[in-house]
Design a protein around this motif. Structure first.
Motif, PDB file in Angstrom:
ATOM      1  N   TYR A   1      47.657  24.910  13.430  1.00 14.13           N
ATOM      2  CA  TYR A   1      47.767  23.455  13.602  1.00 14.13           C
ATOM      3  C   TYR A   1      46.400  22.821  13.871  1.00 14.13           C
ATOM      4  N   LEU A   2      45.535  23.509  14.596  1.00 15.30           N
ATOM      5  CA  LEU A   2      44.179  23.004  14.857  1.00 15.30           C
ATOM      6  C   LEU A   2      43.383  22.882  13.550  1.00 15.30           C
ATOM      7  N   ILE A   3      43.604  23.845  12.654  1.00 10.09           N
ATOM      8  CA  ILE A   3      42.957  23.770  11.330  1.00 10.09           C
ATOM      9  C   ILE A   3      43.452  22.537  10.576  1.00 10.09           C
ATOM     10  N   ILE A   4      44.762  22.289  10.657  1.00  9.96           N
ATOM     11  CA  ILE A   4      45.351  21.113  10.001  1.00  9.96           C
ATOM     12  C   ILE A   4      44.761  19.828  10.580  1.00  9.96           C
ATOM     13  N   ILE A   5      44.577  19.787  11.896  1.00  9.87           N
ATOM     14  CA  ILE A   5      43.983  18.606  12.546  1.00  9.87           C
ATOM     15  C   ILE A   5      42.563  18.362  12.024  1.00  9.87           C
ATOM     16  N   ILE A   6      41.791  19.447  11.919  1.00  6.60           N
ATOM     17  CA  ILE A   6      40.412  19.332  11.413  1.00  6.60           C
ATOM     18  C   ILE A   6      40.407  18.802   9.981  1.00  6.60           C
ATOM     19  N   LEU A   7      41.297  19.328   9.147  1.00  3.06           N
ATOM     20  CA  LEU A   7      41.395  18.861   7.758  1.00  3.06           C
ATOM     21  C   LEU A   7      41.813  17.396   7.703  1.00  3.06           C
TER      22      LEU A   7
ATOM     23  N   ILE B   1      43.751  15.708   4.340  1.00 11.32           N
ATOM     24  CA  ILE B   1      45.214  15.714   4.371  1.00 11.32           C
ATOM     25  C   ILE B   1      45.704  14.296   4.616  1.00 11.32           C
ATOM     26  N   ARG B   2      46.718  13.888   3.870  1.00  8.75           N
ATOM     27  CA  ARG B   2      47.263  12.527   3.998  1.00  8.75           C
ATOM     28  C   ARG B   2      48.051  12.362   5.300  1.00  8.75           C
ATOM     29  N   ASP B   3      48.210  11.132   5.734  1.00 12.36           N
ATOM     30  CA  ASP B   3      48.955  10.829   6.964  1.00 12.36           C
ATOM     31  C   ASP B   3      50.372  11.398   6.908  1.00 12.36           C
ATOM     32  N   TYR B   4      51.021  11.199   5.771  1.00 13.38           N
ATOM     33  CA  TYR B   4      52.411  11.635   5.613  1.00 13.38           C
ATOM     34  C   TYR B   4      52.546  13.148   5.849  1.00 13.38           C
ATOM     35  N   ILE B   5      51.669  13.927   5.218  1.00 15.65           N
ATOM     36  CA  ILE B   5      51.708  15.386   5.353  1.00 15.65           C
ATOM     37  C   ILE B   5      51.378  15.805   6.783  1.00 15.65           C
ATOM     38  N   PHE B   6      50.369  15.162   7.363  1.00 17.10           N
ATOM     39  CA  PHE B   6      49.978  15.500   8.736  1.00 17.10           C
ATOM     40  C   PHE B   6      51.121  15.218   9.710  1.00 17.10           C
ATOM     41  N   ASN B   7      51.821  14.117   9.519  1.00 12.91           N
ATOM     42  CA  ASN B   7      52.938  13.775  10.405  1.00 12.91           C
ATOM     43  C   ASN B   7      54.062  14.808  10.316  1.00 12.91           C
ATOM     44  N   ILE B   8      54.297  15.312   9.102  1.00  9.06           N
ATOM     45  CA  ILE B   8      55.317  16.362   8.929  1.00  9.06           C
ATOM     46  C   ILE B   8      54.875  17.631   9.652  1.00  9.06           C
ATOM     47  N   PHE B   9      53.594  18.009   9.467  1.00  4.17           N
ATOM     48  CA  PHE B   9      53.045  19.184  10.156  1.00  4.17           C
ATOM     49  C   PHE B   9      53.239  19.052  11.667  1.00  4.17           C
ATOM     50  N   THR B  10      52.898  17.889  12.189  1.00  5.98           N
ATOM     51  CA  THR B  10      52.981  17.659  13.633  1.00  5.98           C
ATOM     52  C   THR B  10      54.419  17.788  14.132  1.00  5.98           C
ATOM     53  N   LYS B  11      55.345  17.180  13.400  1.00  8.08           N
ATOM     54  CA  LYS B  11      56.754  17.230  13.774  1.00  8.08           C
ATOM     55  C   LYS B  11      57.268  18.675  13.813  1.00  8.08           C
ATOM     56  N   TYR B  12      57.008  19.433  12.737  1.00 11.14           N
ATOM     57  CA  TYR B  12      57.519  20.800  12.667  1.00 11.14           C
ATOM     58  C   TYR B  12      56.785  21.735  13.629  1.00 11.14           C
ATOM     59  N   HIS B  13      55.492  21.500  13.801  1.00 13.78           N
ATOM     60  CA  HIS B  13      54.720  22.347  14.713  1.00 13.78           C
ATOM     61  C   HIS B  13      55.314  22.295  16.121  1.00 13.78           C
ATOM     62  N   TYR B  14      55.519  21.089  16.629  1.00 17.49           N
ATOM     63  CA  TYR B  14      56.006  20.955  17.999  1.00 17.49           C
ATOM     64  C   TYR B  14      57.469  21.367  18.148  1.00 17.49           C
TER      65      TYR B  14
END
Length: 251
Positions: free
Chosen positions: A90-96, A102-115
């Motif tokens: 997830y930290l790698i995703i944040i850096i990207l 990475i687009r907002d939409y994809i990042f928001n999905i990552f954040t939701k599923y990560h937590y």
């Protein structure tokens, strides 16, 4: 390394695809794989013989063919490594994301599923990581057989509590997850005596290096990381002597 997809995960995956949420499926699956790779890699490093990864709708399970009498600290390290690897991912995703890769939409999905996966995995419900970690911590202070029984009780109480809280938001995904967890819990309950006999047989067959000694009066009170002196009919037997008599009489 072998990866299997449980039929319940396949059902969820098909529903994702049919409803146009393919990106969600890829992200969700990638998080689970990174999480389980953490368990697998750390188990491999510690020579604990990981066999395969099974992917479920709520996460995954890494099957490890290690001795029950493996040192608790090693097992704890393996148990928490999934959360560590998932967080690193997830930290790698944040850096990207911060570098506009990475687009907002994809990042928001990552954040939701990560937590959601992270929180779910720390619940003390068998066979989730939280239950394994609690089981190992309890094993430092309580007998092995008692810890397994307590794990079942804690799993049931936690599960009932969560169901009552989320009663009005139940859906087919939740029902599938509950089905898998209940099935694993029933198998665990049925295997308690088998696991305890395996625990005893390992102590009998292998040289387990232990530094702490505890006196007990019955075999059910044996600990994972203690050598035992057993008091029986006013006589004291070493653990080896007791187990030698036990297996000769019963097998």
């Amino acid at each position: 390394m072998k990866i299997e997809f449980h039929y319940t995960f396949i059902i969820i995956a098909i529903s994702f695809i049919l409803t146009g949420y393919f990106s969600n499926l890829i992200i969700f699956t990638s998080i689970i794989l990174f999480h389980e790779m953490g368990h697998y890699i750390i188990a491999k490093i510690n020579h604990l013989n990981p066999k395969k990864i099974i992917i479920y709708p709520y996460g995954g399970i890494t099957i490890i063919n290690n001795l029950i009498n493996t040192k608790i600290v090693k097992e704890l390290f393996v148990a928490i490594s999934g959360v560590i690897f998932q967080t690193m991912y997830y930290l790698i995703i944040i850096i990207l994301y911060k570098n506009n890769l990475i687009r907002d939409y994809i990042f928001n999905i990552f954040t939701k599923y990560h937590y959601s996966i992270l929180i779910f995995n720390i619940l003390p419900i068998h066979p989730i990581d939280g239950s394994k970690i609690l089981n190992l911590l309890l094993s430092l202070y309580l007998p092995y057989k008692l810890v397994n029984k307590l794990s079942i009780v804690i799993s049931i109480l936690t599960g009932i509590t969560i169901l009552l809280i989320n009663y009005y938001t139940l859906n087919y995904t939740t029902i599938l997850i509950i089905t898998v967890i209940v099935d694993n819990l029933i198998k665990y309950y049925k295997n308690i005596n088998y696991l305890f006999n395996k625990f005893l047989l390992e102590r009998y067959l292998y040289k387990i290096n232990l530094t702490k000694t505890k006196q007990i009066t019955k075999i059910d009170n044996m600990y994972k990381e203690k050598y035992h002196i057993i008091k029986e009919n006013n006589h004291y037997l070493t653990e080896k002597q007791y187990l030698n008599n036990h297996f000769k009489e019963n097998y």
